[in-house]
Design a protein around this motif. Structure first.
Motif, PDB file in Angstrom:
ATOM      1  N   MET A 183      39.032  49.264  40.674  1.00  9.79           N
ATOM      2  CA  MET A 183      38.649  48.285  39.839  1.00  9.79           C
ATOM      3  C   MET A 183      38.513  46.892  40.816  1.00  9.79           C
ATOM      4  SD  MET A 183      40.734  46.332  36.741  1.00  9.79           S
ATOM      5  CE  MET A 183      40.802  47.826  35.780  1.00  9.79           C
ATOM      6  N   SER A 184      37.105  46.126  40.603  1.00  6.74           N
ATOM      7  CA  SER A 184      36.994  44.918  41.339  1.00  6.74           C
ATOM      8  C   SER A 184      37.831  43.779  41.012  1.00  6.74           C
ATOM      9  CB  SER A 184      35.758  44.621  41.260  1.00  6.74           C
ATOM     10  OG  SER A 184      35.251  44.173  39.894  1.00  6.74           O
ATOM     11  N   PHE A 185      38.156  42.513  41.868  1.00  2.16           N
ATOM     12  CA  PHE A 185      38.773  41.653  41.698  1.00  2.16           C
ATOM     13  C   PHE A 185      38.300  41.146  40.236  1.00  2.16           C
ATOM     14  CE2 PHE A 185      41.205  37.907  41.947  1.00  2.16           C
ATOM     15  CZ  PHE A 185      41.969  37.972  43.195  1.00  2.16           C
ATOM     16  N   GLN A 186      36.818  40.800  40.188  1.00  2.00           N
ATOM     17  CA  GLN A 186      36.249  40.318  39.086  1.00  2.00           C
ATOM     18  C   GLN A 186      36.616  41.032  37.783  1.00  2.00           C
ATOM     19  OE1 GLN A 186      34.356  37.217  38.960  1.00  2.00           O
ATOM     20  NE2 GLN A 186      35.072  37.406  37.030  1.00  2.00           N
ATOM     21  N   ALA A 187      36.744  42.355  37.748  1.00  3.49           N
ATOM     22  CA  ALA A 187      37.035  43.158  36.607  1.00  3.49           C
ATOM     23  C   ALA A 187      38.499  43.062  36.330  1.00  3.49           C
ATOM     24  CB  ALA A 187      37.029  44.668  36.872  1.00  3.49           C
ATOM     25  N   TYR A 188      39.312  42.574  37.256  1.00  2.04           N
ATOM     26  CA  TYR A 188      40.743  42.349  36.636  1.00  2.04           C
ATOM     27  C   TYR A 188      40.574  41.116  35.969  1.00  2.04           C
ATOM     28  CZ  TYR A 188      43.574  45.609  39.337  1.00  2.04           C
ATOM     29  OH  TYR A 188      44.305  46.885  40.064  1.00  2.04           O
ATOM     30  N   LEU A 189      39.796  40.026  36.328  1.00  5.05           N
ATOM     31  CA  LEU A 189      39.773  38.986  35.695  1.00  5.05           C
ATOM     32  C   LEU A 189      39.387  39.050  34.247  1.00  5.05           C
ATOM     33  CD1 LEU A 189      38.883  36.339  38.250  1.00  5.05           C
ATOM     34  CD2 LEU A 189      41.241  36.928  37.609  1.00  5.05           C
ATOM     35  N   ASP A 190      38.262  39.887  34.287  1.00  3.64           N
ATOM     36  CA  ASP A 190      37.589  40.173  33.026  1.00  3.64           C
ATOM     37  C   ASP A 190      38.665  40.747  32.045  1.00  3.64           C
ATOM     38  OD1 ASP A 190      35.202  39.142  34.119  1.00  3.64           O
ATOM     39  OD2 ASP A 190      34.307  41.099  34.161  1.00  3.64           O
ATOM     40  N   ASN A 191      39.386  41.622  32.261  1.00  2.00           N
ATOM     41  CA  ASN A 191      40.329  42.604  31.499  1.00  2.00           C
ATOM     42  C   ASN A 191      41.285  41.548  31.075  1.00  2.00           C
ATOM     43  OD1 ASN A 191      39.031  44.946  31.733  1.00  2.00           O
ATOM     44  ND2 ASN A 191      40.345  45.819  33.461  1.00  2.00           N
ATOM     45  N   VAL A 192      41.896  40.753  31.837  1.00  2.00           N
ATOM     46  CA  VAL A 192      42.711  39.770  31.497  1.00  2.00           C
ATOM     47  C   VAL A 192      42.208  38.573  30.330  1.00  2.00           C
ATOM     48  CG1 VAL A 192      44.018  37.664  32.185  1.00  2.00           C
ATOM     49  CG2 VAL A 192      44.022  39.693  33.562  1.00  2.00           C
ATOM     50  N   GLU A 193      40.912  38.442  30.388  1.00  2.00           N
ATOM     51  CA  GLU A 193      40.162  37.630  29.165  1.00  2.00           C
ATOM     52  C   GLU A 193      40.077  38.574  28.174  1.00  2.00           C
ATOM     53  OE1 GLU A 193      35.853  35.685  28.303  1.00  2.00           O
ATOM     54  OE2 GLU A 193      36.233  36.335  30.357  1.00  2.00           O
ATOM     55  N   THR A 194      39.843  39.602  28.069  1.00  2.00           N
ATOM     56  CA  THR A 194      39.565  40.575  26.973  1.00  2.00           C
ATOM     57  C   THR A 194      41.275  40.715  26.374  1.00  2.00           C
ATOM     58  OG1 THR A 194      38.058  42.004  27.995  1.00  2.00           O
ATOM     59  CG2 THR A 194      39.273  42.880  26.160  1.00  2.00           C
TER      60      THR A 194
ATOM     61  N   SER B 215      30.318  46.517  49.328  1.00  2.00           N
ATOM     62  CA  SER B 215      30.859  47.915  49.830  1.00  2.00           C
ATOM     63  C   SER B 215      30.497  49.088  48.642  1.00  2.00           C
ATOM     64  CB  SER B 215      32.449  47.946  50.051  1.00  2.00           C
ATOM     65  OG  SER B 215      32.941  47.771  48.850  1.00  2.00           O
ATOM     66  N   ASP B 216      30.805  50.078  48.933  1.00  2.00           N
ATOM     67  CA  ASP B 216      30.547  51.077  47.853  1.00  2.00           C
ATOM     68  C   ASP B 216      31.864  51.640  47.070  1.00  2.00           C
ATOM     69  OD1 ASP B 216      27.736  51.260  48.561  1.00  2.00           O
ATOM     70  OD2 ASP B 216      28.041  52.697  49.988  1.00  2.00           O
ATOM     71  N   GLY B 217      33.021  51.104  47.494  1.00  2.00           N
ATOM     72  CA  GLY B 217      34.235  51.568  46.884  1.00  2.00           C
ATOM     73  C   GLY B 217      34.278  51.046  45.595  1.00  2.00           C
ATOM     74  N   SER B 218      35.409  51.399  44.846  1.00  2.00           N
ATOM     75  CA  SER B 218      35.500  51.046  43.477  1.00  2.00           C
ATOM     76  C   SER B 218      36.305  49.721  43.333  1.00  2.00           C
ATOM     77  CB  SER B 218      36.682  52.045  42.801  1.00  2.00           C
ATOM     78  OG  SER B 218      37.833  52.138  43.560  1.00  2.00           O
ATOM     79  N   HIS B 219      36.666  49.149  44.777  1.00  5.39           N
ATOM     80  CA  HIS B 219      37.288  47.685  44.546  1.00  5.39           C
ATOM     81  C   HIS B 219      36.268  46.792  44.864  1.00  5.39           C
ATOM     82  CE1 HIS B 219      41.086  49.085  43.874  1.00  5.39           C
ATOM     83  NE2 HIS B 219      41.175  50.141  45.091  1.00  5.39           N
ATOM     84  N   ARG B 220      34.972  47.240  44.815  1.00  2.04           N
ATOM     85  CA  ARG B 220      33.741  46.396  45.453  1.00  2.04           C
ATOM     86  C   ARG B 220      33.490  45.005  44.310  1.00  2.04           C
ATOM     87  NH1 ARG B 220      31.370  50.656  43.410  1.00  2.04           N
ATOM     88  NH2 ARG B 220      29.809  50.495  41.740  1.00  2.04           N
TER      89      ARG B 220
END
Length: 97
Positions: A1-12, A74-79
């Motif tokens: 999960m990307s850093f931004q995705a973590y923030l988006d999930n917290v918002e949800t 990068s191509d990883g899941s944390h990109r």
């Protein structure tokens, strides 16, 4: 999960944008001079979010909206698309961000 995705999930989960969480933290006395551990504890207790998600938000509260460029492009899941995080809500983020 990307850093931004973590923030988006917290918002949800919380209904608050990262910027609103930064403001709420400031009201509690947390900010750039804070240590991360008490900020994480406060986020978990107050908003019921998990440890990893709380760490992501605490990073923004303590260190701002810049992240390491390690995974940018990068191509990883944390990109992430950028070394800068969008704090004004996932629904308002420009498509090209």
């Amino acid at each position: 999960m990307s850093f931004q995705a973590y923030l988006d999930n917290v918002e949800t989960t919380t209904g608050l944008t990262p910027r609103e969480l930064v403001a709420a933290a400031a009201e509690q006395g947390f900010g750039p001079d804070s240590r991360t551990t008490p900020v994480v504890a406060w986020l978990k207790e107050t908003y019921g979010i998990g440890h990893g998600h709380a760490q992501a938000v605490a990073h923004v509260i303590v260190k701002g909206d810049r992240i390491s460029s390690k995974h940018v492009g990068s191509d990883g899941s944390h990109r992430d698309a950028s070394d800068r995080l969008w704090l004004d809500g996932k629904d308002s983020r420009p498509a090209d961000w």
